[in-house]
Motif scaffolding. Sequence first.
Motif, short mmCIF file in Angstrom:
data_model
loop_
_atom_site.label_atom_id
_atom_site.label_comp_id
_atom_site.label_asym_id
_atom_site.label_seq_id
_atom_site.Cartn_x
_atom_site.Cartn_y
_atom_site.Cartn_z
N ARG A 168 -10.72 6.67 2.58
CA ARG A 168 -9.36 7.06 2.98
C ARG A 168 -8.85 8.26 2.19
N THR A 228 -9.06 -1.61 -11.04
CA THR A 228 -9.61 -2.25 -9.84
C THR A 228 -9.40 -3.76 -9.75
N GLU A 252 -14.27 -2.60 -1.30
CA GLU A 252 -12.89 -2.13 -1.43
C GLU A 252 -12.86 -0.72 -2.02
N ASP A 269 -7.85 8.02 -0.90
CA ASP A 269 -6.81 7.54 -1.84
C ASP A 269 -7.20 7.80 -3.28
N SER A 316 -4.93 -0.20 -2.61
CA SER A 316 -5.56 -1.31 -1.90
C SER A 316 -4.89 -2.60 -2.40
N PRO A 317 -4.71 -3.57 -1.51
CA PRO A 317 -5.09 -3.67 -0.10
C PRO A 317 -4.08 -2.95 0.80
N THR A 318 -4.50 -2.68 2.03
CA THR A 318 -3.64 -1.99 2.98
C THR A 318 -2.86 -2.96 3.87
N TYR A 340 0.84 -1.20 0.00
CA TYR A 340 0.00 0.00 0.00
C TYR A 340 0.88 1.25 0.00
N CYS A 351 -11.36 2.83 -0.29
CA CYS A 351 -10.41 3.74 -0.94
C CYS A 351 -10.94 5.17 -0.95
N ALA A 382 -11.70 -6.24 -7.57
CA ALA A 382 -12.21 -5.62 -6.34
C ALA A 382 -13.63 -5.11 -6.58
#
Length: 827
Positions: free
Chosen positions: A729, A715, A722, A731, A683-685, A668, A726, A718
């Motif tokens: 957050r 993506t 998910e 992102d 993603s993923p974290t 990440y 994102c 995902a």
Amino acid sequence: MCEGEEGATRVASVSRVPDSSATRMPTRPAIPVTLWCLVAVILAERTVLRHGMSPSFDLLVTPTGVAASLCLAAVIITMLFRKRRDRGRDKHHVPVAALFVLAAGLAGALLGWLALARVTSAAEALSTSPVSAWSLEVEGDMAEGGRGWWGRAGVYGENGANVGTVWLSSPSRLECGSVVSCVGRFKPNGDDEWGVSSRMQGLAGTVSVVHVIASREADGPLGVVLRARKAVLASFSPDESDGAAVLAGSVCGDRAPIRSRGLDGVFATCGASHLVAVSGGHLAILSGALAALLGKTRLGPGVRGSLALGVIVLFIVFCGAPASAMRAGIMSCVSFGGSLVGRRSHALSSTCAAAFAMALLDPYVSGQLGFLLSVASVVGICLFGSYASYALDVLTRLPRHSGGRLLALAHGLGRLRSNACDALGVSLVAQLFTLPLTCPTFGEVSLIAPIANLVLAPLFAGLVSLGLGAAVLTPLPALQSPVLAAAEGVSQAFCKVLSTLARLPLACLTMEASAAPMLAVLCGACVALYVVWPVPRRRLLVRFAAVLACGAVALLLGLRLLQPARVCVFDVGQGDAILVADGSAAVLVDTGPDEAISLALTRQGVIHLDAIVLTHLHDDHVGGMDDLVGRVACERVLVAKGVAEKIPAELSASISRLSGHEAEEISYGDTIRAGSFSLRVVSPTEPVDGGDNADSLMLAVSYEHNGDELSALLTGDAEKDETAACLARGDVGDIDFLKVGHHGSEVSLTADEAALLDPEVSVASAGEGNKYGHPRKECMDVLAGAGSVFLCTKDVGDVTVRPGVRGPTVFTERTPGGSAAAMASAM
């Protein structure tokens, strides 16, 4: 030097000697009538078997009809040329030969109709009785496929009479020569390409084994030979290493270990698959060894030849009687039979006579690709192999040297160069003559094949010779051990060289081509060369080679350095593959489900990848990895944190062969650069194992250069959860382009997420007629509600998105109801 080459021979003022390797200009080869008869019977049989019992004038516009017309034109031109050359000696040569060719064509049509009737009758008989009522005799070694093991089997009724031949599909491998009773299902051939191809090979349909009731090994002499083979294979331990697998395939004809270790793709890339298909090369090595041994005895030539043929037949049975070995054995017998009756050896006549007899006795061989490849390559070599070798000899001829040590060195280098020219000439001609068959079937051309065959030939001869010795010593383990160790060592070296050659850039070129135009060009060039038969001149050859080299360099530079900035979602069926490229930099995100990825990269002119990113480990995202080996150069393969240890062995081997080392992990926040593109992991974290859709790497893509901009989100598989994380957050936010998650399923994203992302264009990757219904209407409605233009690869093909000053420009491979340009302007 031959007369006329490079003008008159100049006489130097000092004493010089000519290159010891210089060869004479080959004479124009004689073409036997049996060649035209062979072509006529093959074309007639293929036409009838492919198109059924009612041929019509429509056949003239099919590839087979075009091929027949071209070959007939070649016959007429060649015959007329020979008549003019032989004027006054044989006035009736053309009419008599034409009658023979016409008779061969009619015989081929009749035999084709009889063969078609046998297949149809067998399919009807097998459809009216249960599979458990038959006995199935496995013919040859079975190959592992996506749904178990596949092979050919003869079907026998209760009275022991042969009913027909079928494809046999089994969840477990059945031994060569074994007789099986089973519960299963029979499916006759359909009208699709697979069904037509099966019918042309004499196969009535497919038997899918559900449960094996009884199985017994072959008995009698055949059983003894096959049990000996099984013991030899066990001593080779083919599953333990690549070298052992190649040894088992080369000596025993068992190619299953080669396929299971993923080496078949490497062989195909290097154009060396024929080396492990037991055929003429193996028989030549065996014959040479037998000649050396029998030559020390006092036996007569006839007895020695008969013993040699007996051993060759035994070897063919030992290898499981593969079709390639049987063809080579029959041709050897014909050639030997001709020598016994006092005829001079003529390779082309022997080959055509043997192939003609095989086509008459078994019309189904005309539908077997291996038979056609063998005939085409041998005929091409007999006609133009010596000419090609001579042209290479003229092109590479060394300068003259004075006496002393330089003279000895010149002689040695001359012999080496001459041998290399012979091998390269033969390999080039064989490859050229088989292109109209291999390109439409496999969709690729191995550019490294001539060099690979030249380099690998000595190692191959060594591993086969030592392997045969180890096979003979199987009952004596103490004696076999050192010989087997030496054989495996040579085989490992063979595999190492093979893998190195396969990783070279542009080792193999993917090509979509039709057989008819390629055959037309080949026939025209061959007729012109045969009629003119020009003397190769060094100056012209050098200029021609220089033009080719400059063209190749310009093409490579253009493909490598002058690519526009773009993101391309490839149409690879039900799977994902996305290219992010800018100039000389390119990153591939996922490889699709199969070999479609190599065609996709060829369409984009990509020959080098800085990296491949595998979003997760589902087959529809990683299945094309092995097919890229040898087709593009790749520096590294990237996976999510925690996935490297979970990569399956077969995929890991493909990654190593492609990039030269194991997969690397990214986490990440990490960023991948591709020119002015930046791909950031959002993603993923946390570490994942790559087994679930939620484990997919999501990449936020951004581009900014000279005022052009593009933002995108890739993506993988995902879904909405998910994507929501994102967005929460921070992102990712407002973007220009969205690669829709999980092929456009109903849970790809929500209306709120679509509104926050606000993509101008959204693309889903899905296959035509997929069983999941992707892309789902729910997903399309959500994106339409957000004002995004929705595209799917199954409808429009490849989708290319380019950065722009006023937003992205979109191009599609095909656009329903319009053109790609219209779609671009609509964006």
